[in-house]
Structure formats: C-alpha cells, structure tokens
Design an enzyme around this catalytic site. Structure first.
Site, PDB file in Angstrom:
ATOM      1  N   GLU A   1       0.809  -1.211   0.000  1.00 47.81           N
ATOM      2  CA  GLU A   1       0.000   0.000   0.000  1.00 47.81           C
ATOM      3  C   GLU A   1       0.847   1.268   0.000  1.00 47.81           C
ATOM      4  O   GLU A   1       0.415   2.298  -0.503  1.00 47.81           O
ATOM      5  CB  GLU A   1      -0.951  -0.003   1.203  1.00 47.81           C
ATOM      6  N   GLU A   2       2.037   1.191   0.558  1.00 46.76           N
ATOM      7  CA  GLU A   2       2.902   2.373   0.581  1.00 46.76           C
ATOM      8  C   GLU A   2       3.520   2.658  -0.788  1.00 46.76           C
ATOM      9  O   GLU A   2       3.570   3.810  -1.225  1.00 46.76           O
ATOM     10  CB  GLU A   2       4.034   2.194   1.608  1.00 46.76           C
TER      11      GLU A   2
END
Length: 763
Positions: free
Chosen positions: A615-616
């Site tokens: 997700e980062e």
C-alpha cells in the site's frame, strides 16, 4: 514496324518465362524475412520488445530493408514498431512501416496505421501526403473515434494547404464547432474574406478551455494576418477585447496565471458582456492558485456590477458561474457571510441537480468545517440536506468527516440521524453501511442503546451492512462480527463457476476480443507501456479481463511492479467468475521475499508488513512521494536517519536501495509495535501520522473499540491507511499462509478467532 512489334512480343514472352523465377525469388525472400527479419532472430526481438527494451531496434536500418520484414513479428507488428520508431525520432522508418501496414494485416491495424500515417505526414509538413493518407483512413472506416480522428486530420491537411473552400465546405458555415475545427473555420473564413471569423474566435475564447489552440489564435491576431484586420461580425471594441481575452487564454495555457487574470480583468472591464461561464471558472481557479481570493472576489463583484450597469441581458449560466466563483473566493478569503448568502441565492435558483449539489456542498463545508457559528439551528445540516442530494457520492468526504467527528464526540444520535436520512433515500448503500456499522458496533460496545427507529438491534444492523457493502471493508467486518466467514479471503472461485482451466483459456484467447482489446493487448506485447496504461485508463468502455491480465503480466516481466499491481487490481475488481489462477498473486505479490524473511518485525505477522509495503509503494523501490517519503516503505529521510542511528547503521543512507529501505522500515514499524503494546492498528497510525499524535488520540478516544477508534481519527488519510493495510493483510495471509479471514482480521481487531495466526508467518 514489324521489328518493333516482334521485340514487344519477345519481351512479353521473356516476362512470362521469367515470372516463375521472379516468384520463386520473392517467395525465398519472404521466407528469409520470416525466419530472420533484418537478419535478427524473431524470438529474441519479441522477447526484448516485450520487456520494453526498444533499444534493440536502434541498430536496425528500417530504410535499407523492405518494410514487409516487420510482418515476421506479427501481422499487426508494423503499427507498433512504427510507434516505437517515432519515439526514437526515426520518422522515415516509421513512415515505411505504416505504409505497409495500411496494405497488410488485420483491418483494425490498417485503420490505425492510416490515421497515424496521416498524423505523421502532417507533423512533417507533408500536407498533400497527409491529405491522401487521411482520405484512405476515412475510407477505411473503423471505430467512431478513428473515423473522427481521420476526418479531423483530413481537414487539417487541407487547411494547411490553404484549400479554404474545401475546408469550409467540410466544416459547414453554420454548425456549432469547437476546438481545432472552430479555429480552422475562423482562419479559413478570414483568408477567404467571409464574415464570422471574429465571432468564431470569440466562441473559441469563451467556450474552449485554455490550450495551445489559444496560443495559436493569439499569434494569428497579434503577429499574423489578423493583426490589423477590422471586425467583420463583432463590434470593433469587441474585437479589441477579444485580443485581450486570447492573450489571457494563451498565458493560462502556458501556466502564467498572473498575467492571464490581468488580461481577463482588462478585457471584461471594457466589455463585460463578453463574459462566459467557462471564462469565469478559469478566472476563479487562477485566483485560487495564486492564493489571491480577496482580489478575485473584488474583481468578480465589479464584473457583476459592470454587467448590471451595462444592461447586459440576463444569462443564467453566466450569472450563476460568477456567483459560484464569487462564493468560493469569499469563502477562501474568510468572508463566510457573503459566501453563505450567495450560495443560498444560487441554491434557490439552481437550474440543474448537479449545480444544486455543488452549492449545497459548499454551504455544508462552511457550516461543518469553516464557520460552525453560521450553522442553522436544529438538526444536522448534513442529514437535513441528504434528501435533496442528486449524487450522494459527491458528499462522501463531508459525510466521512462528520462520522469521524461524531464518533470522537460519542454523538451517536447525530450518526443515527445521518443513517435515517440515508435509509430514507435508499440509493446510497456505501454511505448507509458506514453509519449502520458504527451504530451497531457502538451498541455492541455498550456505548449507546439503539432506538427502535435505528432499524433493529446491533445484529440486525450488522446483517444489513454485510449485504449493503458485500465484499467491502464494512461488509467484511460486519460478517466477521456476526461470525460469518473465516475461510481464506476471496478464495478462488469453484471450478464449476469459473469454468475449467482449458475452457477458460479457450474463452480468453486473444482472438475472442474486439478490435480495441486487440490493439491494447499489442501495446503491452510490444512494450509500449505508457501508451497502454493511458489507453486502459481512458477507455470509454471496459476492456476485456484477459487484456488487463496480459497487461499485468507484461508489466511485471518488465519490472514495472507498481503498474503491474495496479492492472491486477483492475482484474480483481471484476466479478469473481472472471478470476483465474495467478490473478491474486499478481495483485498481492511477494516481491523481495528473501530480504523480508531476514527482517525482525518484533512479533508482527509478515502479512502485515507485506500489506504495508504494497500500500505504501506498490513495491516500487524508486518512488518518492510529494511529501518526500522514499522507497518501498516510504520513509521520510529524517525518520530513516533517526532509526538508522538507533540501529547503529554506519552505511550512508540510500533509501532507494531495497535492502536498506526494508531493513529500516521494518525496524521503525517494529519499534512502534513494541511501544504501542503490540497493537497493529495503532502502530500503523503512528507509522503514518506520528507516535505523538497516537498518544494524544489514545487519550481522546479512550474506551472506544479499536475499529471505532479508527473511525474517529481526524485525518482521512490515516483512516484509509489502516483500512487498506487491513484488506491487504487479509489477502496476503490467505494467499501465502492459508490463514482464515477471521484470524487475519483478528491481528487488527478483537474478532473471535479459533486459533491465533502465527506471529511471524511461516518462514
């Protein structure tokens, strides 16, 4: 005479005798081309191109070899190879390839090649060739967008040849044109002495968004043939103002907003009746970008006054645009009473549901976020306005803010009122699910008692949420609280539902798609990734699932991991019956597994860390955020430096280095995890927003269950951060560790789990 006739007969006989030899020679040449086009192995070329290594073509002389060699790479290969050569600035080779593609290959490739050939000829200044190619493209037909592009290219080629009569015949004298066609008609009219050219340019200024067209029009009016031209249809004062408007649009197109608004102000001060809705919107946006709301509000007030003084006839769309921009600028300048009074007036006279939603949103933003003292007495304005919303999704951000505030304040009646208003609408399931979930969980936690009007008890509300948001964040959590589910999340569909592997492969053969599918698949097959992704994003209708899957595979093979995951996510968003083996793994890959297995996560499950990295950064080691966060775990340099000192690392910081970034990011997360009592959600909050903020939130939200704690967070980014990492964690745990959904979700919240998930995953 007889001797000449005899010689002709002899030559004819020779040709007939030599034809088999010539045919055999051509066949042999074609065979050689198929085996080794340009003296290169086909498989090697295709492999390198598929990886996006277009440099493999740099040593090939496409002018020296017959362009038909390209057909050895596929019947549509000349089209894609021409695109690559154009990127490399090799126009002549591209032209030759396009020429052969217009005569050979599938119809869709011929049509696209004809359009591209016409555009290339136009760019090279070969206007007659461009017109001929465009005529061929028009005759070939194809999809509506290709036909429209062909028609525009043909008109452009004729325009540049000064075939003005034919240009005007094609464009028509009375039609409502826009963009390039409007500019061409204006110039063609001017060059042939027709009236209306200045009116066309005025329409271009008023109705076309600032672009290079306006730069060209301004040049025509100021340094070109239109420099000293008298007005034809407009009044001379209008033409003078038009020149200023074009100057402003030209500045705006070039990013010079300060000079743009100065030019607009001057033009509209002199001729206020030339104002249009679009001009007003562009002015308002420019003032806001310049951070000069006071100047903008003052300018628009004066414009409205000048229009009234000049007796300009009512123009509802223009007057509404001026009012809306004035309200926005007054709001930004802190003049909330003026903004509210203007918006209430606009709201009463709104001529469309879309406009009414915009005015309502602005009012609610003032009432809820900027000037609560102006909020009307009585029930929540968000709830009372819900019945009039045309598009509930337009208000999702304000709705989320209000839910967060209400949970933080334990104002359950406010959430109940929102839920009742949304339930009465019956067309906002996602928003209704959120309010219902929060009410149900607050009741389960003993924080409130549900009123009968709330739709039943907590169990009934959670059952509703599981249906309203099936597969979504709140729907899955509701199902888990109800003790439904527990199998690995989003398991592959049964064979009966998904078809057998063999039949699925047959159904998804490339030949089964439409022409757009085939074209897009080719872009990825030949390594034209940027154009491929742009085409997928801008496709007017959904592409076939197999195209998205092939795109994801190609992007991953080329090392474009972030883009591959994004494309795989599009596949996973499709109905479950369309999913195939490998789709979930491409959407949730285990890149850098060897490095991750060496990390110390302080007891945190590996699936959480993989979820964070996905997700980062989507596993893009080079990515840098707008805030300056770097690499796989999106570390801020200062945070990374502090953590490196704690770890006593002596190597220079290279946060784009995957190994170093993962090591420091894991250590930082593990330290937060240890300091926050082994709470995954709070550790993630601290990773995103800082440990000191979490300490403050701990005090403010004491007594809230962790899932409601997340709902109360004041930052939408942090709320979303925890939710999306939870979803990714559940997927990773299911795919690679065979952990049931409930057990994986119990790493975050206190769901009942029959067995705890292994703390670090099986390494």
């Amino acid at each position: 005479m007889a001797s000449r006739r005899r010689r002709r007969v002899d030559r004819a006989r020779h040709r007939r005798r030599s034809w088999p030899v010539a045919a055999a020679t051509l066949t042999l040449a074609a065979s050689c081309a198929v085996d080794r086009p340009w003296d290169q192995p086909v498989d090697h070329l295709l492999e390198e191109l598929a990886r996006g290594n277009h440099a493999v073509l740099s040593q090939i002389d496409f002018v020296a070899y017959p362009p038909s060699h390209a057909l050895a790479l596929g019947q549509e290969a000349p089209l894609y190879l021409a695109k690559i050569l154009l990127e490399q600035g090799r126009a002549e080779g591209a032209r030759r390839l396009l020429e052969v593609q217009t005569r050979r290959g599938p119809n869709w490739a011929r049509a696209r090649a004809a359009v591209l050939l016409a555009r290339l000829s136009l760019d090279l200044g070969q206007y007659r060739q461009a017109a001929a190619a465009a005529r061929r493209a028009v005759a070939r037909g194809g999809s509506d967008d290709l036909v429209a592009a062909s028609e525009l290219l043909l008109t452009s080629a004729l325009y540049r040849q000064r075939e003005d009569e034919e240009v005007l015949d094609r464009l028509g004298e009375d039609g409502e044109l826009a963009g390039e066609e409007l500019l061409m008609r204006a110039v063609a009219r001017h060059r042939t002495g027709r009236r209306g050219w200045d009116a066309d340019l005025l329409r271009l200024a008023q109705q076309g968004r600032a672009s290079q067209l306006h730069e060209r029009a301004w040049a025509y009016l100021t340094t070109g043939p239109g420099r000293n031209a008298p007005a034809a249809t407009l009044q001379q004062a209008d033409l003078d103002a038009l020149r200023q408007l074009m100057e402003g649009k030209s500045h705006l197109a070039g990013g010079n907003r300060r000079d743009a608004v100065t030019a607009f102000e001057g033009a509209l001060a002199a001729r206020p009746r030339l104002t249009s809705a679009l001009l007003t919107q562009e002015m308002g946006a420019a003032y806001r970008w310049l951070d000069e709301p006071d100047r903008g509000a003052r300018s628009l007030r004066q414009l409205a006054e000048r229009r009234a003084e000049a007796g300009v006839a009512a123009a509802p769309s223009v007057d509404a645009a001026i009012g809306e921009q004035l309200a926005r600028l007054a709001r930004d300048a802190g003049d909330y009473p003026e903004a509210v009074s203007t918006l209430l007036r606009l709201q009463r006279g709104a001529d469309s549901a879309t406009a009414r939603d915009r005015y309502t949103w602005l009012l609610l933003d003032i009432y809820l976020n900027r000037a609560p003292s102006l909020r009307p007495p009585g029930p929540s304005p968000l709830a009372t306005s819900a019945a009039s919303w045309a598009d509930p999704g337009y208000f999702a951000d304000l709705y989320a803010q209000q839910i967060a505030r209400s949970v933080a304040a334990r104002d359950w009646p406010e959430i109940g009122a929102l839920r009742a208003a949304l339930e009465a609408r019956g067309d906002a399931p996602a928003l209704l699910a959120r309010a219902s979930y929060v009410l149900a969980r607050s009741s389960q936690a003993g924080l409130t008692q549900l009123a009968p009007a709330a739709g039943g008890g907590a169990t009934e509300l959670l059952s509703d949420v599981a249906v309203l948001d099936a597969g979504g964040y709140y729907g899955r959590l509701a199902a888990l609280w109800l003790r439904r589910g527990g199998a690995p999340a989003a398991a592959s569909p049964p064979a009966a539902a998904a078809m057998s592997t063999a039949s699925a492969a047959a159904a998804e053969d490339v030949g089964s798609g439409n022409d757009v599918d085939r074209f897009v698949a080719g872009l990825f097959r030949f390594g034209l990734f940027q154009e491929g992704m742009a085409t997928v994003a801008g496709a007017p209708s959904p592409l076939s699932t197999w195209v998205l899957r092939e795109a994801s595979i190609a992007l991953a093979a080329a090392g474009l991991l972030r883009e591959s995951i994004g494309m795989a996510s599009r596949v996973l968003a499709r109905p479950l019956v369309e999913h195939r083996a490998g789709d979930r793994e491409r959407g949730y890959p285990l890149h850098y597994r060897a490095q991750v297995e060496q990390l110390e996560l302080g007891g945190m499950h590996d699936a959480v860390f993989y979820g964070l990295v996905r997700e980062e950064s989507r596993f893009d080691a080079e990515i840098v955020s707008s805030a300056g966060a770097v690499g796989l775990t999106q570390l801020m340099p200062a945070t990374a430096a502090d953590e490196a000192r704690r770890m006593r690392l002596t190597d220079p910081l290279e946060l784009t280095d995957p190994g170093q970034n993962l090591t420091i990011g894991a250590a930082h997360l593990a330290r937060l995890y240890g300091r926050l009592d082994g709470s995954v959600p709070r550790s993630l909050m601290a990773y995103n927003a800082g440990l000191s903020r979490v300490r403050g939130w701990d005090r403010a939200y004491q007594g809230l269950p962790l899932d409601l704690y997340v709902e109360a967070l004041p930052f939408a980014e942090t709320r979303g951060y925890v939710r999306k990492i939870l979803r990714s964690t559940v997927q990773y745990a299911a795919i690679y560790w065979d952990v049931p959904e409930r057990q994986a979700a119990a790493l975050f919240y206190d769901f009942p789990a029959s067995e705890p998930a292994a703390p670090g995953g099986e390494r």
